[in-house]
Design a protein around this motif. Sequence first.
Motif, PDB file in Angstrom:
ATOM      1  N   LEU A   1      -2.134-111.538  16.317  1.00 60.34           N
ATOM      2  CA  LEU A   1      -1.967-110.384  15.441  1.00 60.34           C
ATOM      3  C   LEU A   1      -1.540-109.197  16.281  1.00 60.34           C
ATOM      4  N   GLU A   2      -0.574-108.464  15.802  1.00 62.78           N
ATOM      5  CA  GLU A   2      -0.154-107.226  16.441  1.00 62.78           C
ATOM      6  C   GLU A   2      -0.123-106.152  15.369  1.00 62.78           C
ATOM      7  N   VAL A   3      -0.794-105.050  15.638  1.00 59.34           N
ATOM      8  CA  VAL A   3      -0.886-103.962  14.676  1.00 59.34           C
ATOM      9  C   VAL A   3      -0.258-102.725  15.295  1.00 59.34           C
ATOM     10  N   THR A   4       0.656-102.120  14.564  1.00 59.09           N
ATOM     11  CA  THR A   4       1.287-100.876  14.992  1.00 59.09           C
ATOM     12  C   THR A   4       0.998 -99.837  13.930  1.00 59.09           C
ATOM     13  N   TYR A   5       0.433 -98.720  14.335  1.00 61.79           N
ATOM     14  CA  TYR A   5       0.096 -97.674  13.376  1.00 61.79           C
ATOM     15  C   TYR A   5       1.351 -96.925  12.968  1.00 61.79           C
ATOM     16  N   ASP A   6       1.539 -96.848  11.670  1.00 60.32           N
ATOM     17  CA  ASP A   6       2.712 -96.190  11.099  1.00 60.32           C
ATOM     18  C   ASP A   6       2.220 -94.950  10.348  1.00 60.32           C
TER      19      ASP A   6
ATOM     20  N   SER B   1      -0.407 -99.150   8.515  1.00 60.62           N
ATOM     21  CA  SER B   1      -0.205 -99.969   9.705  1.00 60.62           C
ATOM     22  C   SER B   1       0.823-101.046   9.392  1.00 60.62           C
ATOM     23  N   GLU B   2       1.627-101.397  10.383  1.00 61.50           N
ATOM     24  CA  GLU B   2       2.527-102.538  10.281  1.00 61.50           C
ATOM     25  C   GLU B   2       1.872-103.680  11.037  1.00 61.50           C
ATOM     26  N   VAL B   3       1.732-104.812  10.379  1.00 59.81           N
ATOM     27  CA  VAL B   3       1.021-105.951  10.964  1.00 59.81           C
ATOM     28  C   VAL B   3       1.991-107.114  11.102  1.00 59.81           C
ATOM     29  N   ARG B   4       1.925-107.755  12.248  1.00 58.54           N
ATOM     30  CA  ARG B   4       2.705-108.970  12.525  1.00 58.54           C
ATOM     31  C   ARG B   4       1.688-110.087  12.775  1.00 58.54           C
ATOM     32  N   PHE B   5       1.714-111.108  11.916  1.00 54.65           N
ATOM     33  CA  PHE B   5       0.799-112.239  11.985  1.00 54.65           C
ATOM     34  C   PHE B   5       1.622-113.467  12.372  1.00 54.65           C
ATOM     35  N   VAL B   6       1.234-114.137  13.457  1.00 50.19           N
ATOM     36  CA  VAL B   6       1.949-115.328  13.908  1.00 50.19           C
ATOM     37  C   VAL B   6       0.941-116.463  14.069  1.00 50.19           C
ATOM     38  N   ALA B   7       1.214-117.593  13.427  1.00 49.73           N
ATOM     39  CA  ALA B   7       0.386-118.781  13.562  1.00 49.73           C
ATOM     40  C   ALA B   7       1.271-119.907  14.080  1.00 49.73           C
TER      41      ALA B   7
END
Length: 162
Positions: free
Chosen positions: A143-148, A153-159
Amino acid sequence: MTQTETETVPEQDRPGRTRWGVFTAILAVPTLVVAGLIALLVAWLFTDDSVDTGVRKVSCAEAFAYGGAKPPTGARDLTCVLEAAQDPRYEARFRLRRDEVSAWVAAGYPDEPGLRTVQCGGDGVDACMNQGPVAGQSSSVQLEVTYDGPKWSEVRFVAFTL
């Protein structure tokens, strides 16, 4: 000195013999080159040069289930893709209220310590989480969270499979 008379021999005319043959030969070469370039351009325009990258859209329920989570309620701009290579790799991107991100992570991964704000790999990433194999699966989650701004927040979820 005696002068001898020279005979003038009339030049023989060959009917139909002109310089147009040379002129035509000179013009034929550039014409053939231009025609060849036009043929190559038409062939280039009408050939299928698209490349299958193996990336296709999938349902977000499928993507999150592969990582052992549920899609967050209240998520905006939710898009999910599958990179079909030797092992599947699901990726989801979405926007979520900043104060709801930690609660969603805690609900989906109760055994994990939650998001951390140090040692996050990407540029501009404010919080992240890496989890090893998810219970009952052989997949890992990043998970990568970037505060917008102050609220989102913009969240990138990779499985993906180990």
